[in-house]
Scaffold this motif. Structure first.
Motif, PDB file in Angstrom:
ATOM      1  N   THR A 267     -21.783  84.092  46.812  1.00 13.58           N
ATOM      2  CA  THR A 267     -22.942  84.913  46.509  1.00 13.58           C
ATOM      3  C   THR A 267     -24.086  83.886  46.140  1.00 13.58           C
ATOM      4  O   THR A 267     -24.304  82.885  45.871  1.00 13.58           O
ATOM      5  N   ILE A 268     -25.506  84.690  46.071  1.00 10.40           N
ATOM      6  CA  ILE A 268     -26.590  84.031  45.703  1.00 10.40           C
ATOM      7  C   ILE A 268     -26.770  84.404  44.455  1.00 10.40           C
ATOM      8  O   ILE A 268     -27.127  85.507  43.727  1.00 10.40           O
TER       9      ILE A 268
ATOM     10  N   ARG B 275     -21.801  82.030  55.309  1.00 11.72           N
ATOM     11  CA  ARG B 275     -22.272  81.863  53.992  1.00 11.72           C
ATOM     12  C   ARG B 275     -23.875  82.423  54.140  1.00 11.72           C
ATOM     13  O   ARG B 275     -24.338  82.228  55.138  1.00 11.72           O
TER      14      ARG B 275
ATOM     15  N   ASP C 210     -28.103  78.795  42.673  1.00 10.16           N
ATOM     16  CA  ASP C 210     -28.661  78.251  44.073  1.00 10.16           C
ATOM     17  C   ASP C 210     -30.072  78.101  43.765  1.00 10.16           C
ATOM     18  O   ASP C 210     -30.424  77.142  44.453  1.00 10.16           O
TER      19      ASP C 210
ATOM     20  N   SER D 199     -31.541  86.945  43.793  1.00  8.47           N
ATOM     21  CA  SER D 199     -30.459  86.875  42.956  1.00  8.47           C
ATOM     22  C   SER D 199     -30.499  87.980  41.904  1.00  8.47           C
ATOM     23  O   SER D 199     -29.530  88.275  41.405  1.00  8.47           O
TER      24      SER D 199
ATOM     25  N   ASP E  61     -27.362  80.356  49.649  1.00 10.49           N
ATOM     26  CA  ASP E  61     -25.792  80.132  48.893  1.00 10.49           C
ATOM     27  C   ASP E  61     -25.742  78.719  49.328  1.00 10.49           C
ATOM     28  O   ASP E  61     -24.833  78.293  50.108  1.00 10.49           O
TER      29      ASP E  61
END
Length: 306
Positions: free
Chosen positions: A255-256, A245, A260, A302, A249
């Motif tokens: 995925t970010i 990870r 998060d 992100s 995350d």
């Protein structure tokens, strides 16, 4: 007085259950179980007071261990068989374990053995043997034990003759050879031999140290045949891919995202507490703590701003 009464009641219950078991079940048609139990670590004393332990089995190709009581007729018959086998087949170990109560005592057992000219070792059950014996509600019980102290077979009930008891022992003598156990690494589809052992029947093989493969975690060995060997065995290493990870995350989605960043901010504000794993991923700036700065960095990641 209460202790004597309780002991008497227990003796009657055991007498009835064991006598019934011996009457209704012969060893030849009885249960075959408990294979694999390890009694090599037992340590006790003979009815004469001498120490005895699991090393006694090493001197014989197979050992017969019979659990008996001085008041159980079927048990006493087995002692005669054991004594005959001991005299005729010195490569076979012969032992007795005494069931103890107020009647079946060490002194009573010694007197009976001396009166009949039996001179094989009889000992009392320690915790190791009690754990095995307690699984079967019968007198007598006989166990066939390998030189390494592994029970190959447990037989409740009485053998009908010395020949029947000896025949069972000889079966294990013929089967208790040595076998090859091979451990393989099959990570990339090719069998790579890691170790090969020659192991006695009923013994176990010690697995080798498995090689590491980047991105994969070793999860164990295929099957458990190496723990109680009954034939040539092949064992293969099992791996599981590690799904890493990325930092940030914390929700484990792979995925970010803004979610998060929100979770990190809520932790920083004391509204939630992240798990240790999530905490490590949340500390993206490496400060050792999770703060609003981490939440800001994750939000920027992100949005593809960094």
């Amino acid at each position: 007085m209460k202790k004597r009464l309780a002991s008497a009641i227990l003796a009657v219950i055991m007498l009835l259950s064991f006598a019934a078991g011996s009457f209704s079940l012969s060893a030849e048609e009885g249960f075959r179980g408990q294979a694999g139990s390890d009694v090599s670590g037992f340590a006790s004393a003979t009815i004469g007071g001498a120490p005895i332990d699991g090393s006694v089995f090493a001197g014989y190709r197979i050992s017969i261990v019979t659990y008996w009581a001085t008041w159980n007729a079927a048990s006493l018959q087995q002692l005669d068989y054991l004594n005959g086998i001991r005299a005729a087949r010195p490569e076979i170990g012969v032992f007795g374990i005494l069931y103890e109560d107020s009647t079946s005592t060490a002194d009573a057992a010694k007197a009976y053995m001396q009166a009949h000219g039996y001179d094989f070792e009889v000992f009392t059950a320690d915790a190791v043997w009690q754990g095995v014996i307690s699984q079967l509600a019968f007198l007598p019980q006989s166990y066939f034990v390998s030189p390494s102290g592994i029970i190959l077979e447990a037989v409740p009930g009485a053998f009908s003759s010395a020949e029947a008891m000896l025949g069972e022992a000889l079966q294990w003598v013929s089967e208790a050879g040595t076998y090859t156990v091979r451990f393989y690494d099959r990570f990339d589809g090719t069998n790579v031999l890691l170790a090969s052992y020659t192991v006695a029947y009923g013994a176990s093989a010690e697995p080798p140290v498995c090689p590491e493969h980047e991105g994969y975690e070793f999860k164990g060995w295929s099957g458990d045949g190496y723990l109680f060997v009954t034939g040539d065995t092949e064992v293969f290493a099992l791996y599981e891919r590690i799904i890493s990870r990325p930092d940030g995350d914390v929700d484990g989605s792979g995925t970010i995202t803004a979610n998060d960043a929100l979770a990190i901010m809520r932790h920083a504000l004391g509204l939630i507490t992240l798990t240790p794993e999530a905490f490590a991923l949340a500390d993206v700036d490496g400060s050792g703590s999770v703060t609003a700065n981490d939440a800001l960095l994750v939000m920027r990641i992100s949005l593809n701003l960094v």
